[in-house]
Design an enzyme around this catalytic site. Structure first.
Site, PDB file in Angstrom:
ATOM      1  N   GLY A 286       0.802  -1.217   0.000  1.00 33.22           N
ATOM      2  CA  GLY A 286       0.000   0.000   0.000  1.00 33.22           C
ATOM      3  C   GLY A 286       0.831   1.262   0.000  1.00 33.22           C
ATOM      4  N   GLY A 287       2.164   1.134   0.127  1.00 32.98           N
ATOM      5  CA  GLY A 287       3.037   2.308   0.169  1.00 32.98           C
ATOM      6  C   GLY A 287       3.381   2.832  -1.216  1.00 32.98           C
ATOM      7  N   ILE A 289       6.334   2.953  -2.968  1.00 27.38           N
ATOM      8  CA  ILE A 289       7.111   2.038  -3.795  1.00 27.38           C
ATOM      9  C   ILE A 289       6.349   0.739  -4.026  1.00 27.38           C
ATOM     10  CG2 ILE A 289       9.240   0.691  -3.953  1.00 27.38           C
ATOM     11  CD1 ILE A 289       9.713   3.622  -4.313  1.00 27.38           C
ATOM     12  N   GLU A 312      -5.012  -1.145   6.610  1.00 27.94           N
ATOM     13  CA  GLU A 312      -6.225  -1.652   5.961  1.00 27.94           C
ATOM     14  C   GLU A 312      -6.627  -0.802   4.752  1.00 27.94           C
ATOM     15  OE1 GLU A 312     -10.828  -2.766   7.231  1.00 27.94           O
ATOM     16  OE2 GLU A 312      -9.695  -1.277   8.369  1.00 27.94           O
ATOM     17  N   TYR A 313      -6.670   0.506   4.918  1.00 20.64           N
ATOM     18  CA  TYR A 313      -7.170   1.358   3.837  1.00 20.64           C
ATOM     19  C   TYR A 313      -6.213   1.375   2.651  1.00 20.64           C
ATOM     20  CZ  TYR A 313      -8.772   5.383   1.216  1.00 20.64           C
ATOM     21  OH  TYR A 313      -9.199   6.203   0.208  1.00 20.64           O
ATOM     22  N   LYS A 407      20.470   5.697   2.239  1.00 19.36           N
ATOM     23  CA  LYS A 407      20.770   6.019   3.642  1.00 19.36           C
ATOM     24  C   LYS A 407      21.578   4.909   4.312  1.00 19.36           C
ATOM     25  CE  LYS A 407      17.868   9.551   3.204  1.00 19.36           C
ATOM     26  NZ  LYS A 407      17.386   9.292   1.843  1.00 19.36           N
ATOM     27  N   LYS A 419      18.498  -0.123   7.744  1.00 24.16           N
ATOM     28  CA  LYS A 419      18.422  -0.602   6.356  1.00 24.16           C
ATOM     29  C   LYS A 419      19.710  -1.317   5.963  1.00 24.16           C
ATOM     30  CE  LYS A 419      15.430  -0.143   3.830  1.00 24.16           C
ATOM     31  NZ  LYS A 419      14.262  -1.034   3.607  1.00 24.16           N
ATOM     32  N   SER A 448       6.902  10.574  -3.161  1.00 25.65           N
ATOM     33  CA  SER A 448       6.522   9.490  -2.253  1.00 25.65           C
ATOM     34  C   SER A 448       6.119  10.061  -0.898  1.00 25.65           C
ATOM     35  CB  SER A 448       7.669   8.505  -2.083  1.00 25.65           C
ATOM     36  OG  SER A 448       8.775   9.131  -1.458  1.00 25.65           O
ATOM     37  N   VAL A 452      10.121  15.362   0.316  1.00 25.60           N
ATOM     38  CA  VAL A 452      10.064  16.815   0.409  1.00 25.60           C
ATOM     39  C   VAL A 452       9.072  17.436  -0.570  1.00 25.60           C
ATOM     40  CG1 VAL A 452      12.400  17.070   1.285  1.00 25.60           C
ATOM     41  CG2 VAL A 452      12.012  17.078  -1.175  1.00 25.60           C
TER      42      VAL A 452
END
Length: 606
Positions: A286-287, A289, A312-313, A407, A419, A448, A452
């Site tokens: 859902g993000g 990427i 959920e959404y 990062k 990460k 995303s 920024v």
């Protein structure tokens, strides 16, 4: 009803032309002779009428949109007319004692072409004239007198639905100066935009060069904005080629258009071999990427896509979107609510759906926020990755791709360190499992969540100021669609244990990005000021994609590099995971850095 009226009009008009033309032709071809048998002439006229409608139907002559007619439509008329004349000649041969009146038929052929083609041309001109009569339309300048500009001009001149009236073109080619295209003059070059806008009272500008390089685009957009006239562009070349949009769907200039690069040509065959007909799982679906990965994967016709996420959404929304995109395609899209921190749930999902490929995009990625919540960063980015990766190895997944970050290079932040350790986890598993584990590292994704660009837009909409941490701060930027495509491509290149690095191009000063957005929004820096707030916790002035020890100079695929990476100390990592909840925030960061910098042994990727 309008269609039937139009169809009846064309049939009646053609019938009159075809019936009369042969008699006119006979008079022209044999003005002082009485050699033609009137009976044969009448039979020929009837034959022409029948055969014309047969071939007109065969070539869909009555289904053409003549308001947009071109050479292709003229060729169709020539074919239909020629075949009907040949057929009528055969009829004439048998009813006139094996005689064919060649001159009469040749003149008839020419009259049919002239009169039938002319009737369509008159129709097109009349429609264009009707479109031009609207005095309320905005006077529009088209930048680019190439094929895209020509299509835009023709659409605007003949379409009644647009509120734009094309006035002329701008083009930098010397050979096109003072020429005309669709009866519109080429008024000058890009350096003349300001004076042309003033001279011709231009109210709207369209940049109609979809393949324009971003540096040139920057210059043109800058000149256009100085005129204070609304400026729009065509969609991206990749969207046009993929059929997402048409050439007439204009859009406002976005910062992505000014920072973008040339689209990467993917190895479609290799991706199809990996993805087509397979069950694919995306975590964090859902993000930003994750959802774009799903959109890109759909094109390669997987058998099933498992959408895993704990929101959920967001999962509902991407599920509905993909269902609409798939339409009649035989792709099973399965929404799954699950938290990657829940180890048993991850094993259960793998056991139920048995994915062949996993793209692990679920992560906490906001640098300053993770400085305040380091334990949550460890749970999600390290333990969550460990859960999904070990479940993948246990269930026989073929390929596991970790979506990482720049990062992770020489990290100074909690987010970067977690990460980097996530990369170490999948690299260690690669040595112990038949699953192909790999990681893909790239920089900031334009637009995303948490980036920024949305923040700057919100600040501009609120009247400013726009906040930038430091005037020297630079970042690498990539569009979400390009990043996702390269992640999928990297999955086809993996042999196990690599960290792939995406070529992000040149770093961009964040303050320059802010200035571009202010200009694109129609403001000046006097109206929307920029305020410097200082570097936030965990941030660096300059990001890196590879450190000096990792750098391997050669691309293994366009815009994809593979780097050397350090091994993880498994004992140190295991001890940390067992005891990380015992540490304070400050102690936790120190322990993370110990793991990241514990060894400096270089291991060359396969």
């Amino acid at each position: 009803m309008a269609y039937r009226t139009r169809l009846a009009t064309f049939i009646l008009m053609d019938s009159v032309i075809v019936s009369v033309a042969i008699f006119i032709a006979a008079w022209i071809a044999y003005p002082y002779e009485t050699v033609i048998d009137t009976r044969a002439l009448i039979i020929s006229a009837i034959a022409l009428l029948v055969f014309h409608h047969v071939f007109a139907t065969l070539y869909h002559l009555y289904n053409k949109v003549w308001a947009y007619a071109s050479v292709d439509e003229l060729i169709v008329i020539v074919k239909a007319v020629t075949l009907s004349i040949i057929a009528a000649a055969l009829v004439q041969f048998f009813v006139s004692d094996f005689t064919i009146y060649k001159r009469a038929l040749l003149v008839t052929w020419m009259l049919h072409i002239l009169m039938i083609g002319g009737s369509r041309f008159i129709w097109r001109v009349a429609r264009g004239h009707d479109a031009d009569k609207d005095g309320n339309k905005k006077r529009t300048l088209i930048i680019g007198a190439g094929s895209a500009g020509a299509m835009i001009a023709r659409q605007l001149k003949t379409g009644n639905n647009s509120d734009l009236l094309p006035v002329g073109f701008i083009d930098d080619e010397e050979s096109k100066q003072k020429m005309q295209l669709y009866n519109l003059p080429i008024l000058g070059q890009t350096k003349d935009i300001g004076s042309i806008v003033h001279k011709y009272a231009i109210e709207h500008i369209i940049i109609a060069i979809p393949s324009l390089h971003h540096e040139k685009m920057n210059k043109i957009v800058s000149v256009c904005h100085q005129t204070k006239v609304k400026t729009q562009i065509l969609p991206k070349v990749e969207d046009l080629l993929e059929g997402k949009v048409s050439v007439t769907q204009l859009k406002d200039v976005e910062v992505e258009d000014l920072l973008g690069r040339e689209p990467v040509e993917l190895d479609i065959h290799a991706i199809k071999l990996l993805v087509s007909g397979q069950t694919v799982m995306v975590t964090g679906a859902g993000g930003s990427i994750g959802s774009e990965l799903c959109r890109q994967l759909i094109k390669f016709n997987p058998k099933k896509i498992i959408l895993v996420g704990h929101g959920e959404y967001s999962i509902y929304r991407i599920h509905m979107e993909l269902e609409a995109i798939c339409g009649e395609m035989d792709i099973d899209i399965v929404p799954v609510i699950g938290d990657i921190k829940d180890r048993k749930r991850m094993f259960d999902i793998m056991d139920i759906y048995k994915p062949i490929i996993i793209y692990h995009a679920a992560a906490h990625k906001h640098v300053p926020l993770m400085e305040y919540n380091p334990h949550e960063a460890v749970k999600n980015n390290i333990i969550g990755t460990k859960n999904v990766a070990e479940a993948a190895a246990a269930c026989g997944v073929h390929t596991f791709v970790l979506v990482s970050s720049d990062k992770a290079v020489n990290p100074t932040s909690i987010m970067g360190a977690t990460k980097r350790i996530a990369e170490m986890i999948v690299q260690n598993l690669s040595k112990q499992s038949d699953t192909v584990f790999t990681a893909v590292r790239f920089g900031n994704v334009l637009g995303s969540r948490g980036s920024v660009v949305p923040l700057f837009k919100q600040q501009i909409n609120q009247g400013g100021p726009v906040t930038v941490t430091d005037p020297k701060m630079t970042r690498y930027f990539m569009t979400v669609s390009e990043a996702s495509r390269l992640v999928i491509q990297a999955g086809t290149l993996a042999k196990g244990g690599e960290v792939f690095v995406l070529d992000m191009g040149e770093p961009v000063k964040v303050v320059d990005l802010a200035r571009k957005l202010i200009k694109l929004s129609g403001y000046t820096e006097e109206e929307i000021p920029i305020v410097y707030t200082g570097i936030r916790p965990g941030e660096k002035l300059y990001e890196e994609l590879l450190d000096e020890h990792e750098l391997l100079p050669d691309e293994i695929y366009e815009k994809i590099y593979v780097g050397r990476t350090t091994e993880a100390d498994e004992q140190l990592l295991t001890h940390f995971i067992q005891h990380f909840l015992d540490y304070s925030n400050e102690e936790l960061k120190d322990e993370l850095m110990k793991i990241v910098y514990a060894k400096n042994v270089l291991v060359k990727a396969h």
